[in-house]
Design an enzyme around this catalytic site. Structure first.
Site, PDB file in Angstrom:
ATOM      1  CG  HIS A 206      13.933  -2.452  10.439  1.00 39.65           C
ATOM      2  ND1 HIS A 206      13.786  -0.988  10.570  1.00 39.65           N
ATOM      3  CD2 HIS A 206      15.330  -2.257   9.671  1.00 39.65           C
ATOM      4  CE1 HIS A 206      14.291  -0.458  10.017  1.00 39.65           C
ATOM      5  NE2 HIS A 206      15.091  -0.783   9.480  1.00 39.65           N
TER       6      HIS A 206
ATOM      7  CE1 TYR B 179      13.495  -2.070   6.495  1.00 38.92           C
ATOM      8  CE2 TYR B 179      12.301  -2.839   7.181  1.00 38.92           C
ATOM      9  CZ  TYR B 179      12.702  -1.864   6.899  1.00 38.92           C
ATOM     10  OH  TYR B 179      12.819  -0.606   7.323  1.00 38.92           O
TER      11      TYR B 179
END
Lengths: 762, 762
Positions: B441, B288
């Site tokens: 996440h 990410y």
């Protein structure tokens, strides 16, 4: 004219000098009444020749690929010399210490011998001599190898096969230092090591030596090569023609289930006659051809040099060199051999045997410039006359790409026992196997195929169940799953009837039968077709499989069309698997996945398959897409009502984790007599985990439809997503190139010549 | 001196001319009372500058990597121009046609804009203008995107995130053609397209915009970049500080289960503050970070150019540039990012965001020559000022290898929330994760690790359960198996207690906790150690894991030592898996394989595991070897009496085949309070299917033994096959660099300073 005359005179003088020199040498060496009276008693004379050594020495430093190979070999051997000689008492199976050491020694000896010749440095000769003397000392009292598993035990190794490997290499080393040794030393080696060694692998092991089999080829070459060096006509004869006056039981079998000697043939020439088809296809398939190739070629090279009158490279219309071309064509885009029969995946033309094959093929063949590009990729050459030729070719920028095309290779000694058809278009390669049994390494996989894109498997052939030379996995030998899984029909992309394998997986029956080519057509590059028939695998059932690779402007890549026409005298259950690799992307059918995984069956390979999903077909076409290594693939197959669809995975009843956990989609059709399996496989699009973009991830086929299926013709309509329909019609009976056909479909007459037609429907 | 004086004078004149030019432009463009009074109103001014464009034009043809990139982009955009403009009415999820087209358009617009500036060819400007006008025409009446799955729907795309992506790119295009457009055209675009677009993704979508999250970073950058081009201070402020005076419900969650805005922070600066640790580690992990990197850096570049007074690259002690260094260090030997948390495997520094990162880091940072070698591997540069700097650096042969070393990266805004330790020696890389939750996440994988050799996984981290942008697989979005499998503790190489995940897999709890570094030591290259503690994952249980990469002269390669010390207030069941890849080679224990495969459990990830084999330990050490991609690996682990050994395979309860069928070996220890799991993983030897030789295929460890295990110290004796024993002692309490320790073992006093010692036992 004067110059030429001079040259001839000079040549004659040189020849004369050589002859004298040669005779002197001969006078020194012919001390044994077994010696022949041949005049070719110079050494080296196997893979190196006296003239070749001169030429090499003259070119050294000026032939980059040869120089580099030499440098690498020299560093390798210098390190071995520094490490000292080890010749341990034999004890282990493949992969174990003593096995690995003796295997290593044979290579080291061969290379050291060659270095002695090329570099003219006695340290290499001394090293070879010292090691050979250690072997001589050990061998003269060595019993059979203690491991008992082989049908033909060796002395240095657990099987004669490895002993033969050893002698093939060591003969070359001996040849290289022959003149370095005194007569006494040679006598000692020949009497206590080489002669008894050659006898052990031949006379003492006829079940190994006296047959047509890749094992025997090694044995023959070993005996023949040491015979050539020793100038021993008896050994040379034994190599070429087998053990004199010996007949074996024709019904006995070896460890792999092959007949020991069904028809009594034996010797090197029979081993060329039998396994090679006139096209050069080797009956056991490319993996074993690669293995057998080295003794075939290196012994042939020696025969060519010592016994040119034998014209070995012209034998059987030049099949040895043809076979190299066939073998190279049996590799994928990466050079990996198609894993037909018992083939270990990953074996490729980077194997050292293929360096031999490519160099010898170039030197003794027609100097095909395509071979130079493979040699360039191999990045090494033989350190002999043929390697010099290749190195000079590359240096002189003669290399061109080796262009693999579609090719049909017949099987059988006369080319009449089926074959293997390879269809290639762009990056797609279809390997269609309609061959004979493939000797003891054959699988029960009539009319099977595998499909590749750019060297990656789309639909795989499992290959063998073996971890070659990894001792911890069953001694590195064939695992029992090779028989229970890898050889079984259900392990292959072909039809299994009533959950039994072709010929009931009986070698006695399988080895007496073969499929038959219906037609092969690669003239039209856009539509290439191979079609073959099998009527013996399941008595009472005939299978006609027609496979095409079609390049259609409306499709991104060439796609495969597969028509399997089955005619039977009774109702059967048909299983038709697709061994895909990778991740399921989508299906057009609903399926159930069980919570516990059970096996699909209890025998014939079915006991190794788990059922991971089940479905009933509902649509006219069953569609399935998957993703592997960044490429999308789609199967479209014409469904029958009540077809079952199974997702299977290999790995059940595998108590030592010998099998790879790979998947298949399987169409099961029950209670059916005559039927047709029609499928397309498309390769399309791509996915990159770096850009995370999925391109063209859907099938381009809207509908696949059978429009005609009679005894004479089968016609398939393929409609793409834009609504354009193309018709593929194949002739099921007369498919000769000259035959003209007319078929009326929906009031339109389709006329064509030859086995098939492919046309747009207007 | 005279020369210098002249130069200064010249520079002053140039500056004066620019100022005049700049004022003229400003006079033309400031037509709106929203415009600020800033003087930097030249265009382009985001990623390209007026001076930069001049420099680039001057160097063109003379900067190979830049020239090549330009050529590729030009060909790409020329083809797009030829193909025509398409701006379809939005309809699809990720991977669908309209999604892909609009995503493509944003890239094409950005590139066409840049080409206009560099090549000064109006066809590119016209193309950008025409497409923008089509968007303007469509957007002004465009409703919300018809797909409803997102917590924040966009208009062009199904989620605001993608709309923001679009505006980040399209702002750059607009900047490039700003001066090409008439004032009227600009007003039209700004009024009907850009301003409402920016408002939709911010004011209209506060749940998306007003938070600290990678989605919001995109939103902030989008609003800010268009604000910079439009010279709209209100938008710039909204970008930097969030929507003024807006407070969101702190308990609401997004689609992924993350809090929408727990602490009320928002805006670009908060998005730099919060997720980056002072070392530059991004809390969601490298996958990410790569995704977030682009808006961080490209907006920062724009801010640097337009608002240099903000000193954005110095913000938080230069964390933006530090984060690039951290990110590059979070990649394996091939440049693939370690798949921590929700990470898709295969994402690497070849991603275009990393081209941005590397070029900007080089240009605005300290011109690290190591970055040039990565840029060379990327084989392309940004077509802007920073790309020019990199291209010149490469051209001037300044590139040096980017040397990845062992590194400890703290997590948390202040670097106090655990971290990630990477130990590297030769080709071995150990990634030890003792970080905070990693936002929405994050995975429940405290003290987990993965192990690599030369870019190949030895023990894998599963990564995410998602096929990003493959529409057929759940719209390309997170699959439910991401939650039920990939995030669960049992999916990771760490300890699972009583078949539950850390923090009961509750984000509310997990996100309030983090592991704590015990010590990290990479000073002694031969013995590098990372040790960390987790006391909250299972209340009442403390885990201290100490992992070392040890280079020992008696071993072929560096090996891993893993000591997991568990102290609990009650008896538990502990599961300790090793997610290996490849084929089982050998074990030192007998195991049974079931005929039907059942799941290991019913929840917390266990429902996805089949049990493929079971065993009880009998020896003091449990040994297991496997083969993957031609390399051998061996696990040796200290056994307790009655340890169970399980072979598991992922894939149960996976009704859409979303999971990869990969294996693990698992040690299960029941009814145990305090315990110790001690293991080594060795990489050794190799296997080549081409040469078929297996080299060094056995473990070099004879015995692994716990010799001391107290509250204060744990000492492990490692005895190799030659009988040499080495002792590794770790201090479980005071592990500071300065602390001196003495421990008596078998009457020998071992004394050392710091967290550990590694010595030979005499």
């Amino acid at each position: 004219m004067k110059i030429r005359h001079n040259t001839i005179v000079k040549f004659a003088i040189v020849a004369l000098v050589f002859t004298i020199f040669s005779c002197e040498k001969e006078a020194e060496t012919v001390s044994d009444n077994k010696k022949s009276t041949s005049t070719s008693q110079q050494h080296p004379n196997l893979i190196l020749t006296v003239q070749g050594v001169k030429d090499i020495r003259a070119q050294l430093g000026n032939i980059p690929i040869f120089d580099n190979t030499l440098k690498v070999v020299q560093e390798e051997i210098d390190a071995e010399i520094a490490a000292g000689i080890e010749t341990p008492i034999p004890k282990d199976y493949s992969g174990g210490y003593t096995h690995v050491r003796h295997k290593r020694n044979m290579i080291v000896l061969q290379k050291a011998g060659v270095l002695y010749q090329i570099l003219d440095d006695e340290k290499y000769a001394k090293y070879v001599k010292d090691m050979l003397m250690q072997y001589e000392e050990m061998y003269k009292t060595l019993p059979l190898h203690p491991k008992t598993r082989s049908y033909a035990r060796g002395k240095l190794f657990w099987q004669c096969l490895n002993d033969s490997n050893w002698l093939v290499y060591v003969s070359q080393a001996y040849d290289c230092i022959y003149n370095y040794l005194s007569e006494e030393e040679r006598n000692k080696l020949e009497t206590n090591l080489f002669r008894p060694f050659a006898d052990h692998i031949s006379i003492d092991s006829p079940q190994f030596y006296q047959r047509v089999h890749n094992h025997s080829t090694w044995g023959n070459a070993a005996v023949g090569m040491i015979g050539l060096v020793m100038n021993d006509e008896e050994l040379i004869d034994r190599a070429l023609y087998g053990i004199k006056d010996l007949k074996l039981d024709t019904k006995e079998k070896d460890d792999d289930g092959g007949f020991l000697n069904k028809d009594g043939k034996a010797g090197f020439l029979a081993n060329i006659e039998e396994p090679f088809s006139p096209d050069g296809y080797y009956n056991e398939g490319p993996y074993y051809q690669r293995y057998a190739m080295y003794p075939f070629l290196v012994f042939a090279e020696g025969l060519h040099n010592v016994k040119p009158e034998l014209k070995i490279f012209e034998y059987k219309e030049g099949v040895l060199l043809k076979s190299i071309n066939a073998l190279l064509n049996l590799s994928d885009a990466d050079g990996d051999f198609f894993p037909l029969n018992d083939g270990q995946k990953g074996m490729s033309y980077y194997n050292s045997a293929l360096v031999t094959a490519v160099d010898i093929s170039y030197h003794f063949g027609e100097q095909d410039p395509g071979l130079l590009s493979i040699a360039t990729a191999q990045d090494r050459v033989l350190l002999d006359d043929s390697g010099l030729a290749v190195a000079l070719g590359i240096k002189n920028r003669k290399a061109k790409p080796f262009d693999k095309k579609s090719i049909n290779l017949s099987d059988g000694p006369n080319g009449t026992q089926g074959g293997v058809g390879i269809l290639r278009n762009e990056d797609i390669e279809l390997v269609f196997k309609y061959a004979a049994q493939g000797s003891s390494h054959g699988h029960y996989d009539k009319l099977s195929y595998s499909l590749f894109e750019k060297g990656e498997e789309i639909l795989q052939d499992y290959g063998l169940a073996r971890f070659v030379n990894i001792e911890q996995k069953g001694g590195g030998n064939y695992l029992k799953e090779n028989k229970t899984w890898a050889k079984q029909t259900i392990a292959h992309n072909t039809l299994t009837q009533n959950e039994t394998s072709h010929f009931n997986a009986k070698y006695e029956i399988g080895s007496q039968n073969h499929s038959v080519l219906h037609y092969f057509s690669s003239e039209n590059e856009n539509v290439q077709v191979a079609s073959a028939k099998e009527v013996n695998a399941y008595p009472g059932t005939e299978m006609l499989r027609t496979m095409a690779i079609i390049k259609d402007e409306d499709f991104e890549k060439p796609y495969m069309l597969d028509i399997m026409k089955v005619v039977s005298n009774k109702a059967n259950q048909y299983d038709f698997p697709y061994y895909f690799l990778g991740q399921v992307v989508t299906t057009n059918f609903e399926y159930k996945t069980p919570e516990t995984l059970k096996t699909l069956g209890s025998k014939n390979g079915y006991q190794h398959l788990y059922v991971e999903g089940t479905a009933k077909t509902t649509a006219d076409n069953t569609k399935f897409s998957w993703l592997n290594k960044g490429k999308f693939y789609s199967l479209t197959t014409v469904s029958n009502t009540n077809d079952e669809i199974l997702f299977t995975r290999i790995g059940a009843n595998d108590p030592a984790f010998n099998l790879r956990r790979e998947a298949a989609l399987m169409v099961r059709r029950k209670n059916t007599k005559n039927t047709l399996f029609v499928s397309t496989i498309e390769a399309h699009g791509s996915y990159s985990p770096v850009s995370e973009s999925a391109v063209n991830s859907n099938s381009s086929i809207k509908e696949l439809k059978v429009v005609v299926n009679t005894e004479d013709y089968t016609a398939i309509a393929i409609t793409n997503v834009n609504g354009i329909t193309k018709l593929f019609i194949t002739a099921n009976k007369d498919a000769s190139k000259e035959a003209t056909h007319t078929l009326k479909i929906n009031d339109v007459n389709y006329t064509w010549k030859g086995g098939f037609t492919f046309q747009k429907i207007n």
